[in-house]
Design a protein around this motif. Sequence first.
Motif, PDB file in Angstrom:
ATOM      1  N   LEU A  94       0.815  -1.216   0.000  1.00 57.89           N
ATOM      2  CA  LEU A  94       0.000   0.000   0.000  1.00 57.89           C
ATOM      3  C   LEU A  94       0.850   1.267   0.000  1.00 57.89           C
ATOM      4  CD1 LEU A  94      -2.487  -1.149   2.783  1.00 57.89           C
ATOM      5  CD2 LEU A  94      -2.799  -1.352   0.311  1.00 57.89           C
ATOM      6  N   GLU A  95       1.908   1.259   0.805  1.00 59.96           N
ATOM      7  CA  GLU A  95       2.798   2.416   0.889  1.00 59.96           C
ATOM      8  C   GLU A  95       4.241   1.942   0.960  1.00 59.96           C
ATOM      9  OE1 GLU A  95       1.884   5.073   4.084  1.00 59.96           O
ATOM     10  OE2 GLU A  95      -0.175   5.446   3.410  1.00 59.96           O
ATOM     11  N   LEU A  96       5.116   2.779   0.429  1.00 57.38           N
ATOM     12  CA  LEU A  96       6.550   2.498   0.435  1.00 57.38           C
ATOM     13  C   LEU A  96       7.261   3.724   0.998  1.00 57.38           C
ATOM     14  CD1 LEU A  96       8.972   0.736  -0.457  1.00 57.38           C
ATOM     15  CD2 LEU A  96       8.728   1.713  -2.740  1.00 57.38           C
ATOM     16  N   ASN A  97       7.887   3.559   2.159  1.00 59.00           N
ATOM     17  CA  ASN A  97       8.558   4.677   2.843  1.00 59.00           C
ATOM     18  C   ASN A  97       7.634   5.876   3.021  1.00 59.00           C
ATOM     19  OD1 ASN A  97      10.979   3.270   3.139  1.00 59.00           O
ATOM     20  ND2 ASN A  97      11.736   3.938   1.142  1.00 59.00           N
ATOM     21  N   GLY A  98       6.395   5.593   3.426  1.00 56.76           N
ATOM     22  CA  GLY A  98       5.445   6.649   3.747  1.00 56.76           C
ATOM     23  C   GLY A  98       4.684   7.220   2.572  1.00 56.76           C
ATOM     24  N   ALA A  99       4.967   6.764   1.354  1.00 57.83           N
ATOM     25  CA  ALA A  99       4.290   7.280   0.160  1.00 57.83           C
ATOM     26  C   ALA A  99       3.383   6.210  -0.434  1.00 57.83           C
ATOM     27  CB  ALA A  99       5.312   7.731  -0.879  1.00 57.83           C
ATOM     28  N   SER A 100       2.173   6.603  -0.803  1.00 55.32           N
ATOM     29  CA  SER A 100       1.242   5.667  -1.425  1.00 55.32           C
ATOM     30  C   SER A 100       1.791   5.188  -2.766  1.00 55.32           C
ATOM     31  CB  SER A 100      -0.107   6.348  -1.639  1.00 55.32           C
ATOM     32  OG  SER A 100      -0.965   5.537  -2.422  1.00 55.32           O
ATOM     33  N   VAL A 101       1.544   3.909  -3.085  1.00 54.55           N
ATOM     34  CA  VAL A 101       2.001   3.358  -4.369  1.00 54.55           C
ATOM     35  C   VAL A 101       0.868   3.304  -5.385  1.00 54.55           C
ATOM     36  CG1 VAL A 101       3.795   1.990  -3.240  1.00 54.55           C
ATOM     37  CG2 VAL A 101       1.552   0.954  -3.670  1.00 54.55           C
ATOM     38  N   ARG A 102      -0.267   3.939  -5.081  1.00 55.76           N
ATOM     39  CA  ARG A 102      -1.434   3.830  -5.967  1.00 55.76           C
ATOM     40  C   ARG A 102      -1.161   4.334  -7.380  1.00 55.76           C
ATOM     41  NH1 ARG A 102      -6.420   6.597  -3.249  1.00 55.76           N
ATOM     42  NH2 ARG A 102      -4.804   8.058  -2.570  1.00 55.76           N
ATOM     43  N   SER A 103      -0.252   5.304  -7.515  1.00 56.47           N
ATOM     44  CA  SER A 103       0.031   5.849  -8.850  1.00 56.47           C
ATOM     45  C   SER A 103       1.343   5.324  -9.422  1.00 56.47           C
ATOM     46  CB  SER A 103       0.085   7.381  -8.788  1.00 56.47           C
ATOM     47  OG  SER A 103       1.148   7.808  -7.947  1.00 56.47           O
ATOM     48  N   TYR A 104       1.987   4.362  -8.733  1.00 56.03           N
ATOM     49  CA  TYR A 104       3.291   3.861  -9.165  1.00 56.03           C
ATOM     50  C   TYR A 104       3.141   2.746 -10.195  1.00 56.03           C
ATOM     51  CZ  TYR A 104       5.759   6.188  -5.278  1.00 56.03           C
ATOM     52  OH  TYR A 104       6.300   7.100  -4.410  1.00 56.03           O
ATOM     53  N   SER A 105       4.079   2.730 -11.133  1.00 54.65           N
ATOM     54  CA  SER A 105       4.234   1.576 -12.016  1.00 54.65           C
ATOM     55  C   SER A 105       5.173   0.583 -11.331  1.00 54.65           C
ATOM     56  CB  SER A 105       4.838   2.012 -13.348  1.00 54.65           C
ATOM     57  OG  SER A 105       6.165   2.493 -13.152  1.00 54.65           O
ATOM     58  N   HIS A 106       5.265  -0.617 -11.898  1.00 57.28           N
ATOM     59  CA  HIS A 106       6.177  -1.616 -11.327  1.00 57.28           C
ATOM     60  C   HIS A 106       7.616  -1.108 -11.367  1.00 57.28           C
ATOM     61  CE1 HIS A 106       8.557  -5.316 -10.974  1.00 57.28           C
ATOM     62  NE2 HIS A 106       7.511  -5.828 -10.336  1.00 57.28           N
ATOM     63  N   ALA A 107       7.977  -0.421 -12.450  1.00 61.49           N
ATOM     64  CA  ALA A 107       9.337   0.106 -12.576  1.00 61.49           C
ATOM     65  C   ALA A 107       9.618   1.158 -11.502  1.00 61.49           C
ATOM     66  CB  ALA A 107       9.540   0.711 -13.966  1.00 61.49           C
ATOM     67  N   GLN A 108       8.614   1.974 -11.180  1.00 63.52           N
ATOM     68  CA  GLN A 108       8.798   2.993 -10.144  1.00 63.52           C
ATOM     69  C   GLN A 108       8.991   2.360  -8.766  1.00 63.52           C
ATOM     70  OE1 GLN A 108       5.184   5.219 -11.337  1.00 63.52           O
ATOM     71  NE2 GLN A 108       6.465   7.071 -11.267  1.00 63.52           N
ATOM     72  N   VAL A 109       8.225   1.314  -8.479  1.00 62.50           N
ATOM     73  CA  VAL A 109       8.389   0.622  -7.202  1.00 62.50           C
ATOM     74  C   VAL A 109       9.793   0.026  -7.105  1.00 62.50           C
ATOM     75  CG1 VAL A 109       7.651  -1.370  -5.834  1.00 62.50           C
ATOM     76  CG2 VAL A 109       5.945   0.136  -6.859  1.00 62.50           C
TER      77      VAL A 109
END
Length: 248
Positions: A94-109
């Motif tokens: 759901l979140e990575l280092n306090g930031a939501s991943v809802r708008s992330y692509s797999h490459a961004q994660v």
Amino acid sequence: ESFQVVQKIKASGNQVLLAVLDSSSYEAAKALGRDLSQMLPADIRPRLCHVTRDKSGFGFSVSGPEGMKGIFQLSVQPDGPAERAGVPPGSWLLELNGASVRSYSHAQVSRKLKQSGSEVTLLVASSAVEEFYRLRGLRLTAALADTSWLPFKVRELHMVKGPDGYGFLLKEDDCSSGGTGQFLWDVDAGLPAEQAGMKEGDRLLAVNGESIEGLDHQQTVLRIRAHDDQVTLLVIDPAGDAFYHSVG
């Protein structure tokens, strides 16, 4: 405060999840300075996990539907760093280092994980928890998370004043989150503060079960002195203070 609660309920639309306590449980939790959000049943809460990389990595991999953003499931290595940090196998990120991943692509994660260095903080939810909130149209946030797996804990210090006092100095200083806070310094060896576990630079959060948020230095001192011979302080160390600010 009641107005804010009403506004949040109205903003929830057709469904709302309420966590309630009976009056005696509420008074007991308040007196102990407990975070009421932590009293939600663990099996319907997301989980905050702080993972430290070892020589094999973080101990999990990320997958998701090709071409879609914000949907990521974690495969967890048995007895790896992620599992030891409390990440449930098959959980949703759901979140990575306090930031939501809802708008992330797999490459961004993947890029964010590489940029995290040797440590990363994840907000995750098991499939059962994710389904519970999704079916009710509710958003999973860090404010609802089970934090029992985190390495940073608040500490409760109970002190009885000795002939030479408690043995610490309270100073007002800038916080990592902005604004000012009350910090504990000049902890004298062998006196009640040190014996209770106080450390140099601890940030004071509550006095005798009451939050000091919004109080200035003098008001905080008066609250500590309100009981002549003993006091209970809720504190967190600098690393924990900075960590919780970073994850919101």
